[in-house]
Design an enzyme around this catalytic site. Structure first.
Site, mmCIF file in Angstrom:
data_model
loop_
_atom_site.group_PDB
_atom_site.id
_atom_site.type_symbol
_atom_site.label_atom_id
_atom_site.label_comp_id
_atom_site.label_asym_id
_atom_site.label_seq_id
_atom_site.Cartn_x
_atom_site.Cartn_y
_atom_site.Cartn_z
ATOM 1 N N GLU A 74 0.840 -1.197 0.000
ATOM 2 C CA GLU A 74 0.000 0.000 0.000
ATOM 3 C C GLU A 74 0.876 1.248 0.000
ATOM 4 O O GLU A 74 1.757 1.385 0.836
ATOM 5 C CB GLU A 74 -0.927 -0.001 1.222
ATOM 6 N N THR B 18 -9.811 4.387 -1.892
ATOM 7 C CA THR B 18 -10.542 5.645 -2.073
ATOM 8 C C THR B 18 -11.779 5.722 -1.205
ATOM 9 O O THR B 18 -12.069 6.755 -0.593
ATOM 10 C CB THR B 18 -10.937 5.805 -3.552
ATOM 11 N N HIS C 90 -48.624 0.929 4.705
ATOM 12 C CA HIS C 90 -48.998 2.324 4.482
ATOM 13 C C HIS C 90 -48.740 3.118 5.761
ATOM 14 O O HIS C 90 -49.051 2.650 6.857
ATOM 15 C CB HIS C 90 -50.474 2.424 4.107
#
Length: 465
Positions: free
Chosen positions: A37, A44, A450
């Protein structure tokens, strides 16, 4: 001069969202693994992308809702912003994620984490220049995996090299809110940061070369995004080519722009470059390994993610194509399945979900209407404004539109765009139906609680045109 040359069962270049889990899976299978690394563990997503940006997006939404308190009958006092505190919250989130990923690598038996820059000597040898400036070392292996990601690539604009510019990383390190932020680029990065800093208090202008924002999207969806940003007080210039950039004596940044209507001059306190990224392959010496790349530097792979050099694989953004964390992770699943589990997995035909984290979110899955028509498919299109969704009205979050494309013959769902509150979650619900190969009628006729956002699919799928 080299020293500490060593042979490993596998070498992983880059510790992103494919490299990290792959290293762990290889080690769990009893293999010795070197992870190289160059900067920070996590790639990122953790360091410069998903984790920090969405943390700051959350802060921006709180500022937005605080200012809207009166709309909900809530009294609030003067609203202020401490960008330094926003930045520290972001840094803490990044450090937590980065630290946990690094610790996992460092404490996993069979994995050696080496901080440094790696480059190929031959198809089986990687030379590492350690960050601590100790002597180079040659590592060898029959299996090598490249997960080095992308970096920002400034556009070719006259005068740009002599002007102080921000990118997606440096803009998150500001300790003061820009007075006027000029944003060059109207893609996902550009629109997210534009809305974020507008909510932080900046005046914002987007300069987009194309005729619409978010060029991957259908024109009608992109237009709805433009309307939302304008409603938020953001200036949007489309079909705008930047001819020259300079810095005035007072420190202000001047941008000369040409549109169809003629030239204009913009002046701002800060400039964000949100157009252009390039693969991190320049230092890898790919030719020495026999690895082919395209004209942009993206590594060429087959459907199993193997490069033109046998035994060398490329995963994540470095291979080109959609640059999303979940695609990188799926690359890991493909390689793990094929190399460690005896499967025959491929990236061909896989679904591509993603979410643009503006507010409201744009959740996407499958084909756009334009893509479906280009393929000559016989389709039906359903479309409905979020102002027709009961739950959105109750939340006073009725901006946006829902759109779904279905095959007219098979009744299978081909794609959807949900620009609305929690649009990414609703798009994921549709994706599950697509994964199960359910006809759209199953959602149209399904019973949903709902009032929920999912319930809106009942109404949407009765509105075909």
């Amino acid at each position: 001069m080299t020293f500490e040359s060593r042979r490993y069962d596998a070498i992983v270049l880059g510790s992103g969202q494919a490299g990290n889990p792959l290293a762990a899976a290889l080690a769990a299978a009893g293999k010795t693994v070197a992870v190289i690394e160059s900067t920070h563990v996590g790639g990122t997503c953790i360091n410069d992308g998903c984790t920090p940006t969405k943390t700051m997006v959350a802060s921006a939404r709180v500022a937005y809702l605080a200012r809207r308190g009166v709309d909900f009958g809530v009294r609030t006092g003067p609203i202020g912003l401490d960008l330094g505190r926003v930045r520290e919250r972001k840094r803490a989130m990044v450090q937590k994620s980065r630290g946990s990923n690094q610790k996992r690598l460092e404490t996993t038996a069979g994995i050696d984490l080496i901080f440094g820059a790696g480059s190929f000597v031959d198809p089986h040898t990687v030379r590492v220049a350690p960050n601590d400036l100790s002597s180079e070392r040659d590592l060898t292996s029959e299996l090598i995996f490249i997960n080095t990601g992308l970096r920002n690539q400034p556009p070719d604009v006259q005068g740009l090299s002599g002007v102080p510019c921000l990118d997606n990383v440096s803009i998150m390190e500001l300790d003061e809110v820009p007075d006027h932020l000029l944003v060059l680029g109207g893609g996902y990065v550009g629109v997210e940061f534009s809305q974020m800093f507008r909510r932080f208090g900046s005046r914002v202008t987007i300069v987009q070369k194309s005729q619409q924002l978010l060029t991957r999207e259908d024109q009608d969806i992109a237009e709805e995004v433009r309307k939302i940003l304008i409603e938020d007080g953001i200036e949007v210039l489309l079909s705008a080519s930047v001819e020259q950039v300079s810095q005035r004596a007072d420190g202000q940044i001047q941008m000369n722009v040409r549109q169809d209507s003629g030239p204009c001059t913009l002046t701002g306190s800060h400039l964000l470059l949100a157009a252009g990224r390039t693969p991190n392959t320049g230092r890898l010496n790919l030719k020495a390994a026999g690895i082919d790349a395209d004209e942009h530097g993206a590594i060429k792979v087959d459907d199993r993610l193997e490069t033109t050099a046998p035994g060398i694989y490329a995963l994540g953004d470095v291979k080109g194509g959609p640059a999303f964390t979940h695609i990188s992770y799926d690359d890991f699943r493909i390689v793990r399945g094929n190399l460690l589990e005896g499967k025959q997995l491929s990236k061909a035909g896989r679904m591509l979900p993603y979410t643009v984290f503006i507010d409201p979110e744009l959740g996407r899955i499958g084909l756009t209407e334009a893509e479906a028509r280009k393929q000559g498919l016989k389709i039906k299109v359903a479309k409905m404004p979020m102002s027709s969704v009961a739950r959105a009205l109750e939340m006073d979050e009725s901006r946006g539109v829902m759109k779904m494309i279905v095959d007219a013959d098979t009744e299978l769902i081909l794609g959807a765009a949900i620009l609305g509150v929690y649009g990414g979650e609703t798009a994921s619900l549709i994706q599950i139906a697509m994964m199960g190969k359910l006809p759209y009628t199953a959602l149209r006729d399904g019973i949903f609680s709902h009032p929920t956002l999912a319930e809106s699919l009942n109404n949407l799928l009765q509105k075909f045109v």
